[in-house]
Design an enzyme around this catalytic site. Sequence first.
Site, mmCIF file in Angstrom:
data_model
loop_
_atom_site.group_PDB
_atom_site.id
_atom_site.type_symbol
_atom_site.label_atom_id
_atom_site.label_comp_id
_atom_site.label_asym_id
_atom_site.label_seq_id
_atom_site.Cartn_x
_atom_site.Cartn_y
_atom_site.Cartn_z
ATOM 1 N N ARG A 294 0.840 -1.176 0.000
ATOM 2 C CA ARG A 294 0.000 0.000 0.000
ATOM 3 C C ARG A 294 0.879 1.232 0.000
ATOM 4 O O ARG A 294 2.020 1.170 0.460
ATOM 5 C CB ARG A 294 -0.829 0.044 1.283
ATOM 6 C CG ARG A 294 -2.294 -0.129 1.081
ATOM 7 C CD ARG A 294 -2.946 -0.426 2.429
ATOM 8 N NE ARG A 294 -4.083 -1.318 2.230
ATOM 9 C CZ ARG A 294 -5.289 -0.886 1.887
ATOM 10 N NH1 ARG A 294 -5.522 0.392 1.717
ATOM 11 N NH2 ARG A 294 -6.273 -1.746 1.713
ATOM 12 N N GLY A 295 0.362 2.325 -0.431
ATOM 13 C CA GLY A 295 1.125 3.573 -0.380
ATOM 14 C C GLY A 295 1.254 4.184 -1.743
ATOM 15 O O GLY A 295 0.840 3.587 -2.746
ATOM 16 N N THR B 232 -3.105 0.911 -3.906
ATOM 17 C CA THR B 232 -2.884 -0.404 -3.316
ATOM 18 C C THR B 232 -2.271 -1.281 -4.396
ATOM 19 O O THR B 232 -2.648 -1.187 -5.560
ATOM 20 C CB THR B 232 -4.213 -1.025 -2.859
ATOM 21 O OG1 THR B 232 -4.896 -0.029 -2.095
ATOM 22 C CG2 THR B 232 -3.994 -2.251 -2.020
ATOM 23 N N VAL B 233 -1.324 -2.114 -3.991
ATOM 24 C CA VAL B 233 -0.621 -2.946 -4.967
ATOM 25 C C VAL B 233 -1.052 -4.399 -4.816
ATOM 26 O O VAL B 233 -1.116 -4.922 -3.702
ATOM 27 C CB VAL B 233 0.903 -2.829 -4.782
ATOM 28 C CG1 VAL B 233 1.622 -3.567 -5.898
ATOM 29 C CG2 VAL B 233 1.325 -1.369 -4.759
ATOM 30 N N ASP C 140 9.917 10.661 -1.880
ATOM 31 C CA ASP C 140 9.468 9.761 -0.826
ATOM 32 C C ASP C 140 10.352 8.525 -0.778
ATOM 33 O O ASP C 140 9.879 7.397 -0.879
ATOM 34 C CB ASP C 140 7.994 9.386 -1.033
ATOM 35 C CG ASP C 140 7.372 8.803 0.241
ATOM 36 O OD1 ASP C 140 8.025 8.880 1.309
ATOM 37 O OD2 ASP C 140 6.255 8.267 0.167
#
Length: 799
Positions: free
Chosen positions: A521-522, A526-527, A636
């Site tokens: 996630r992030g 969502t992956v 990030d």
Amino acid sequence: MASSTTLCLGVLIPLILFHNLHASSSLSLSVEKLKEDVIVSSPKPTFTAGFYAVGHNAFCFAIWYTNSPNTLVWIANRDHPVNGRRSTLSLHKSGNLVLTDAAQFQVWSTATATTSKQVHLRLHDNGNLVLLEDSSDNAVLWQSFDFPTDTLLPNQPLRGSTNLVSSRSGSNHSSGFYKLFFDFENVLRLMYQGPRVSSVFWPYAWLQSNNFGNGNGRSTFNDSRVALLDDLGAVLSSDNFTFRTIDYGTVLQRRLTLDHDGNVRVYTMIDGEEKWVVSGLFRPQPCFIHGICGPNSYCTNVPTIGRKCSCLPGHRWVDGQDWTLGCIPNFEPWCNNTMQESRFVGLPEFDFYGYDYGFYPNHTYEECVNQCLRLCQCKGFQHSLSDQGGLGSQCYLKTQLLNGHRSAGFTGSFFLRLPLSLDYENPINNGLVCGGNSGGVKELERPYVEEKENESVRFMLWFASALGGIEVLCFLMVWCFLFRNNADKQAYVLAAETGFRKFSYSELKQASKGFSEEIGRGGGGTVYKGVLSDDRVVAIKRLHEVANQGESDFLAEVSIIGRLNHMNLIGMLGFCAEGKYRLLVYEYMENGSLAQNLSSSSTVLDWTKRYNIALGTARGLAYLHEECLEWILHCDIKPQNILLDSDYQPKVADFGLSKLLNRNNLDNSTFSRIRGTRGYMAPEWLFNLPITSKVDVYSYGIVVLEMITGRSPTAGIQITALDAESHNHGRLVTWVREQRRKGSSWVDQIVDPALGSNYDRNEMEILATVALECVEEEKDVRPSMSHVVERIQSHEHNS
Ligand SMILES: *[C@@H]1O[C@H](CO)[C@@H](O)[C@H](O)[C@H]1NC(C)=O
Ligand SMILES: *[C@@H]1O[C@H](CO)[C@@H](O)[C@H](O)[C@H]1NC(C)=O
Ligand SMILES: *[C@@H]1O[C@H](CO)[C@@H](O)[C@H](O)[C@H]1NC(C)=O
Ligand SMILES: *[C@@H]1O[C@H](CO)[C@@H](O)[C@H](O)[C@H]1NC(C)=O
Ligand SMILES: *[C@@H]1O[C@H](CO)[C@@H](O)[C@H](O)[C@H]1NC(C)=O
């Protein structure tokens, strides 16, 4: 051909008859009446044929898109423009179509003849200019489709007997240096045919690098030698080369062009916008195109502008406006002055393709230096420091420096021979900033300008070329400005690459079994894990917060990201944009994220892996930041975004998404909202300072510290995003600094206890020192990412 009847009916000048060469007959097209004297295709006049101005008082007979008049699809006389006066295109009764320059010289003709009473010249709706006999079957005497210049229109075949030749530059339509052709082995190839050297550079069977796709799989058996672009957007060639555009599947206005930079691009016209976008590209790596930067210069890949050429240290441009001419040394040639003392300047990640004077396996650096010194023509050598293929380190002496390029991640270095006494600039940090271009507008020599006009014409020529120069300059400035502040839609033009494709939502839903297996996630989504129909395992990211943008904008952004191709960046395989759905498809990483590996109690990442992860991550970031535009900031960097493949090679994930997600608005050079993750964020975010690539350098430093100490920068501290006092660099940085102050064996104090004594102290010290520099509070003191790579790498070589 459903529309073939309408094609033949709709011609504005259906018949041109010409009896007498000397008659100033209105039956021929003349250059003076440019506006009226054109042939237009019908019923929706897609194409226009007529005289196109290629310079001051210089015209070519050409075919262009009626609604995009600067996009020429065919030129009759590209290397012999005609005078703006009394030049005509006339159709002789004999059936010959002739272009006459200044009523004097024949510069081009179809060389056709017929016994039929009448001949017709027609421009069809598909862009084909056809000369027809007036016989029962309307036999084709000649057609422009058989003589392509640099462009193929849909269903126009490229045959063994013809080829595409690029134009000289963006503004000069005469024949350039690149050729797309079928060779004697029946294989479709791209070749550079420069003024002094030539070489075939595609397909690239002989080159090996992680950055390459697969260029083989060509068949040499089919001797029909034909290739074409079909209506749906596929390129099909008889040697089994097939290629699909990213918007494959719909009938759109398309063209395939061998551009002046040696790349073949398929362009699609966006409906209603009357502008071309790139929907496919044969060579995603512009720097691997031979001759793209001339001798003694090197090419670097800059995501938005494609490529950049720079002179090697100790060299200067022959012509700063024309990169293809390359650079010349600022010193005497070695063979002229053999008393000159040499030194060798190491250029990591540089390669010069071809023209090896000699290959010496199993040679150390010193042995290689001695080989080079023995040869007066030797300009330097390529040295692979590592043992590749069991041959020991390899040494290649070069007497010509051509096809130079620098690409982050390339193993091995080039060592340039320079006089000991010469001052030079370090190219690693001093690239040419957005200078030069290969499309300079130059005046065209007109040898038969009438005498009286001489002065004013010369002035006009001078004026026109000066204007042109200014225009080019402005264009470059605007271009740089645009990209610095706002990676604009124009980047579209360079988007898209082979293999990258569009998926349908249902396809991805099926691949992920209804989005059932969540793996992360992030980054705004969502992956999920998925398996494509060709059994490839992929990671599918479903974006939640999608910016309010149309499909074409999304496509533009995504294809820029998809185009970034580096062994230390996660590869994007495609995307899906359907209705409200926006999904991205990435390669799947077997070993999960660095975060998972660091927190795992069952397995410990050993020292070599950690060191390699630090180096690889730095390389990936250096590539993202590369050169003049600092184009992509990651913003990030954290262990969750560093993924590990089956060999524990790191790949940076989640870059370039800022424009796809609502929350991250890019507002001039500052971001309007704080991004990043607590513990890894640079102080600039908190103090509202300008955001530069140094924010990634900071986060990278924290990640390295975390990796070598095993301590999380977030553990046990509460940081509120805007509380600058308590940010205080985090405890991790302060703690490491304190250890260093305390004494000599500081590395042993900070190392992750889980490693025990299984680590290399020297490497540890390098990493810790570099990481501490990266987390300096003052951004200008932090090194650049490519500097970090050099530091870590140079150490690796010494050990
Ligand atoms: C070329 O493609 C055809 C059809 O896809 C295939 O049968 C053939 O084996 C291919 N040839 C080569 C040499 O790959
Ligand atoms: C050779 O290529 C042409 C054009 O692609 C194709 O139509 C033909 O079937 C091929 N021949 C063989 C023997 O594969
Ligand atoms: C090098 O020597 C050649 C032949 O003697 C001469 O023509 C050339 O001008 C010399 N070049 C320089 C830069 O001195
Ligand atoms: C390379 O050279 C070293 C020393 O000269 C020798 O011991 C080694 O066997 C050589 N390796 C190969 C692969 O030839
Ligand atoms: C275009 O390039 C050719 C070949 O380099 C050159 O001869 C010609 O003068 C150029 N034309 C213009 C208009 O710059």
